[in-house]
Write a protein that holds these residues in place. Structure first.
Motif, PDB file in Angstrom:
ATOM      1  N   PRO A 184     -91.622  53.287  20.054  1.00  0.00           N
ATOM      2  CA  PRO A 184     -90.382  53.613  18.275  1.00  0.00           C
ATOM      3  C   PRO A 184     -89.570  51.819  18.994  1.00  0.00           C
ATOM      4  O   PRO A 184     -89.121  52.050  20.085  1.00  0.00           O
ATOM      5  N   VAL A 185     -88.987  51.048  17.752  1.00  0.00           N
ATOM      6  CA  VAL A 185     -87.674  50.117  18.159  1.00  0.00           C
ATOM      7  C   VAL A 185     -86.718  50.691  18.394  1.00  0.00           C
ATOM      8  O   VAL A 185     -86.430  51.707  17.409  1.00  0.00           O
ATOM      9  N   PRO A 186     -85.711  51.015  19.016  1.00  0.00           N
ATOM     10  CA  PRO A 186     -84.514  51.740  19.433  1.00  0.00           C
ATOM     11  C   PRO A 186     -83.341  51.258  18.377  1.00  0.00           C
ATOM     12  O   PRO A 186     -83.598  50.485  17.967  1.00  0.00           O
ATOM     13  N   THR A 187     -82.743  51.961  17.801  1.00  0.00           N
ATOM     14  CA  THR A 187     -81.377  51.668  17.133  1.00  0.00           C
ATOM     15  C   THR A 187     -80.748  52.907  17.935  1.00  0.00           C
ATOM     16  O   THR A 187     -80.579  53.350  18.092  1.00  0.00           O
ATOM     17  N   ALA A 188     -79.613  51.913  16.830  1.00  0.00           N
ATOM     18  CA  ALA A 188     -77.837  53.110  17.223  1.00  0.00           C
ATOM     19  C   ALA A 188     -78.160  54.491  16.766  1.00  0.00           C
ATOM     20  O   ALA A 188     -77.381  55.159  17.731  1.00  0.00           O
ATOM     21  N   GLN A 189     -78.584  54.686  16.062  1.00  0.00           N
ATOM     22  CA  GLN A 189     -79.280  56.428  15.756  1.00  0.00           C
ATOM     23  C   GLN A 189     -79.992  56.801  16.272  1.00  0.00           C
ATOM     24  O   GLN A 189     -79.957  58.312  16.811  1.00  0.00           O
ATOM     25  N   THR A 190     -80.911  55.940  16.562  1.00  0.00           N
ATOM     26  CA  THR A 190     -82.453  56.478  17.936  1.00  0.00           C
ATOM     27  C   THR A 190     -82.075  55.743  18.738  1.00  0.00           C
ATOM     28  O   THR A 190     -83.799  55.001  18.768  1.00  0.00           O
ATOM     29  N   PRO A 191     -81.560  56.591  20.031  1.00  0.00           N
ATOM     30  CA  PRO A 191     -81.789  55.046  20.908  1.00  0.00           C
ATOM     31  C   PRO A 191     -82.827  55.465  21.686  1.00  0.00           C
ATOM     32  O   PRO A 191     -83.761  56.728  21.251  1.00  0.00           O
ATOM     33  N   GLY A 192     -83.145  54.714  22.652  1.00  0.00           N
ATOM     34  CA  GLY A 192     -84.418  54.869  23.380  1.00  0.00           C
ATOM     35  C   GLY A 192     -84.528  53.889  24.422  1.00  0.00           C
ATOM     36  O   GLY A 192     -83.306  53.097  25.019  1.00  0.00           O
ATOM     37  N   ASP A 241     -81.749  53.933  35.622  1.00  0.00           N
ATOM     38  CA  ASP A 241     -80.757  53.507  34.952  1.00  0.00           C
ATOM     39  C   ASP A 241     -80.682  53.631  32.772  1.00  0.00           C
ATOM     40  O   ASP A 241     -79.745  53.896  32.970  1.00  0.00           O
ATOM     41  N   TRP A 242     -81.613  54.431  33.088  1.00  0.00           N
ATOM     42  CA  TRP A 242     -81.580  54.869  31.574  1.00  0.00           C
ATOM     43  C   TRP A 242     -80.339  55.913  31.165  1.00  0.00           C
ATOM     44  O   TRP A 242     -79.539  56.959  31.883  1.00  0.00           O
ATOM     45  N   SER A 243     -79.706  55.629  30.041  1.00  0.00           N
ATOM     46  CA  SER A 243     -78.348  56.649  30.193  1.00  0.00           C
ATOM     47  C   SER A 243     -79.091  58.061  29.600  1.00  0.00           C
ATOM     48  O   SER A 243     -80.356  58.449  29.489  1.00  0.00           O
ATOM     49  N   ASP A 298     -83.455  62.355  28.962  1.00  0.00           N
ATOM     50  CA  ASP A 298     -83.911  63.407  29.067  1.00  0.00           C
ATOM     51  C   ASP A 298     -84.680  63.477  27.150  1.00  0.00           C
ATOM     52  O   ASP A 298     -86.297  64.893  27.560  1.00  0.00           O
ATOM     53  N   ALA A 299     -84.103  62.743  26.677  1.00  0.00           N
ATOM     54  CA  ALA A 299     -85.158  63.087  25.334  1.00  0.00           C
ATOM     55  C   ALA A 299     -87.344  62.084  25.909  1.00  0.00           C
ATOM     56  O   ALA A 299     -88.168  63.097  25.028  1.00  0.00           O
ATOM     57  N   TYR A 300     -86.187  61.539  26.648  1.00  0.00           N
ATOM     58  CA  TYR A 300     -88.069  60.136  27.074  1.00  0.00           C
ATOM     59  C   TYR A 300     -88.979  61.910  27.803  1.00  0.00           C
ATOM     60  O   TYR A 300     -89.920  61.488  27.679  1.00  0.00           O
ATOM     61  N   PHE A 301     -88.376  61.805  28.669  1.00  0.00           N
ATOM     62  CA  PHE A 301     -89.149  63.361  29.369  1.00  0.00           C
ATOM     63  C   PHE A 301     -89.725  64.816  28.518  1.00  0.00           C
ATOM     64  O   PHE A 301     -91.049  65.004  28.892  1.00  0.00           O
ATOM     65  N   GLU A 302     -88.758  64.955  27.590  1.00  0.00           N
ATOM     66  CA  GLU A 302     -88.864  66.208  26.276  1.00  0.00           C
ATOM     67  C   GLU A 302     -89.982  65.549  25.434  1.00  0.00           C
ATOM     68  O   GLU A 302     -90.858  66.670  24.605  1.00  0.00           O
ATOM     69  N   GLY A 303     -90.329  63.977  25.643  1.00  0.00           N
ATOM     70  CA  GLY A 303     -91.014  63.286  24.252  1.00  0.00           C
ATOM     71  C   GLY A 303     -92.814  63.988  25.225  1.00  0.00           C
ATOM     72  O   GLY A 303     -93.517  63.877  24.351  1.00  0.00           O
ATOM     73  N   LEU A 304     -92.988  64.270  26.909  1.00  0.00           N
ATOM     74  CA  LEU A 304     -94.199  63.502  26.817  1.00  0.00           C
ATOM     75  C   LEU A 304     -95.441  65.359  26.448  1.00  0.00           C
ATOM     76  O   LEU A 304     -95.965  64.694  26.581  1.00  0.00           O
ATOM     77  N   VAL A 336     -97.749  56.080  30.237  1.00  0.00           N
ATOM     78  CA  VAL A 336     -96.960  55.304  30.986  1.00  0.00           C
ATOM     79  C   VAL A 336     -96.198  56.454  30.712  1.00  0.00           C
ATOM     80  O   VAL A 336     -95.241  56.218  32.888  1.00  0.00           O
ATOM     81  N   ARG A 337     -96.076  56.690  30.563  1.00  0.00           N
ATOM     82  CA  ARG A 337     -94.854  58.197  30.505  1.00  0.00           C
ATOM     83  C   ARG A 337     -95.340  59.285  31.864  1.00  0.00           C
ATOM     84  O   ARG A 337     -94.631  59.619  32.078  1.00  0.00           O
ATOM     85  N   THR A 338     -97.006  59.465  32.025  1.00  0.00           N
ATOM     86  CA  THR A 338     -96.725  60.045  32.263  1.00  0.00           C
ATOM     87  C   THR A 338     -96.449  59.793  33.886  1.00  0.00           C
ATOM     88  O   THR A 338     -95.760  60.763  34.883  1.00  0.00           O
TER      89      THR A 338
END
Length: 415
Positions: A285-293, A302-304, A309-315, A345-347
């Motif tokens: 998904p394209v990130p936004t201020a409300q739903t950052p990616g 280097d990610w926030s 955390d959200a990226y890995f929790e989405g796996l 990719v996520r894995t």
């Protein structure tokens, strides 16, 4: 100020005695002493207090207490702002304190406050450069570029990244420009400035070619870069150039298969994973201020913290989604292939977070991707799946298998 009227001299004496104790005083005792002494000798002790407070926020006892860490680093930032402008370490100490502070804010999901601190870091770096305290005009700007990208503000991120890259020019084989250039290229591409991005990445590849000629770079890193460049060229409709670049990569793979790397290198998985994750950005998904990616183009470290955390929790949910698609006979094969690649990719990113042993855990997901692509029977799709697996095999140092896969991929993609 009349210090004799305002200062507790007994407290000052205790603080000085504390610092003279045999052995190095604990960070907590340093902070206690510097708080007192900074009131009477600010030029000397305010910088020391700021530095100690940053370390205080990383003490083991507060590792699992994010609010306490935040309080300590907020104080560090407040103290660092008071450092005299004539202190040559002011910029370095202020940016360090602000960096710790913003990290804690992002950990707690307080992105608006964190963003303001990142802006302050960039301004502190700019001021420090103008006043000769740091050597680069991009000092302190890295986090601002990262969080702009995480909110989909790619044009602004590209401008910030570009200033840092320009400060490094000319890019030379002796420099270490990979990370700054890739982050800039990622932002440029996402902002629609594809030709500028392509030119910047091609320049990076040329720099690495010079390093290879001097035996000062990994062949594997150059292969990954060449494959990414070929994909960019293909996207830009420059197929003949893409073919030539892939053939160059195939030649390096032949050398790796025959003799291995020319010298030993430490863990270089981050180079592969970062480019691999970037190649899959369009599926996210394209990130936004409300739903950052994630700011693809930067290493996951280097990610926030909240984004990471959200990226890995989405796996886990993604694994369930792909499993459901696989079991549903009505699922279009093209959709299964696309979602499976997201999962691959996520894995891969998640595996890099855990350790460097990747062959056994990751081989099955790459092999399934190739199997799905063979069922689809479309040359371009199969060529890309084989390319993905070949680059994984390079990372796992299985050079023979990498060469075989990539040779077949070239036969399919170079038609």
């Amino acid at each position: 100020m009349n210090h004799s009227e305002k200062v507790d001299h007994d407290a000052v004496l205790r603080a000085r005695t504390m610092l003279l104790e045999s052995g190095r005083p604990s960070v907590a005792r340093q902070v206690e002493a510097y708080r007192v002494l900074s009131a009477v000798s600010p030029l000397t002790y305010v910088p020391k207090l700021a530095d100690a407070l940053v370390s205080y926020g990383y003490e083991p006892e507060v590792r699992d207490l994010p609010e306490v860490r935040l309080a300590r680093h907020a104080e560090a930032a407040a103290v660092a702002r008071r450092i005299d402008e004539g202190d040559l370490r002011r910029t370095e100490l202020l940016v360090r304190a602000l960096d710790s502070y913003q990290h804690d804010l992002y950990t707690l999901g307080r992105r608006a406050e964190g963003f303001a601190v990142c802006q302050e870091m960039a301004e502190a770096g700019r001021w420090g450069f103008e006043h000769g305290q740091v050597k680069s005009p991009g000092y302190g700007h890295g986090r601002l570029a990262a969080v702009l990208a995480e909110e989909g503000r790619y044009g602004e991120a590209a401008e910030v990244c570009g200033k840092s890259v320009e400060a490094e020019r000319p890019l030379t084989p002796e420099g270490n420009s990979f990370w700054s250039v890739v982050e800039w290229v990622a932002a440029l591409e996402a902002a629609g400035r594809r030709e500028t991005a392509l030119g910047a990445f091609a320049e990076l590849v040329n720099v690495t070619r010079a390093k290879i000629a001097a035996d000062s770079a990994s062949l594997a890193i150059q292969v990954w870069q060449l494959v990414h460049l070929a994909r960019m060229l293909t996207t830009s409709g420059r197929q003949a150039e893409a073919v030539a670049v892939r053939q160059e990569a195939l030649g390096l793979l032949a050398e790796l298969d025959l003799t291995g790397e020319r010298k030993n290198w430490s863990n270089i998985l981050a180079w592969w994973v970062t480019l691999f994750a970037l190649s899959g950005r369009s599926a996210e998904p394209v990130p936004t201020a409300q739903t950052p990616g994630p700011g693809f183009g930067a290493p996951y470290l280097d990610w926030s913290p909240d984004v990471r955390d959200a990226y890995f929790e989405g796996l886990g949910p993604l694994e369930d989604q792909v499993a459901a698609l696989r079991e549903d006979p009505s699922t279009p094969l093209s959709e299964l292939i696309a979602q499976h690649r997201r999962l691959v990719v996520r894995t891969a990113v998640e595996r890099e977070r855990r350790d460097y042993r990747i062959l056994k855990p990751l081989r099955p997901v790459f092999t399934e991707a190739v199997a799905l692509a063979r069922r689809f029977a479309e040359p371009g799709v199969l060529g890309e799946a084989l390319t993905d697996r070949a680059m994984f095999f390079v990372a796992a140092k299985q050079y023979g298998e990498a060469y075989d896969d990539f040779r077949e991929a070239c036969e399919l993609l170079d038609r």
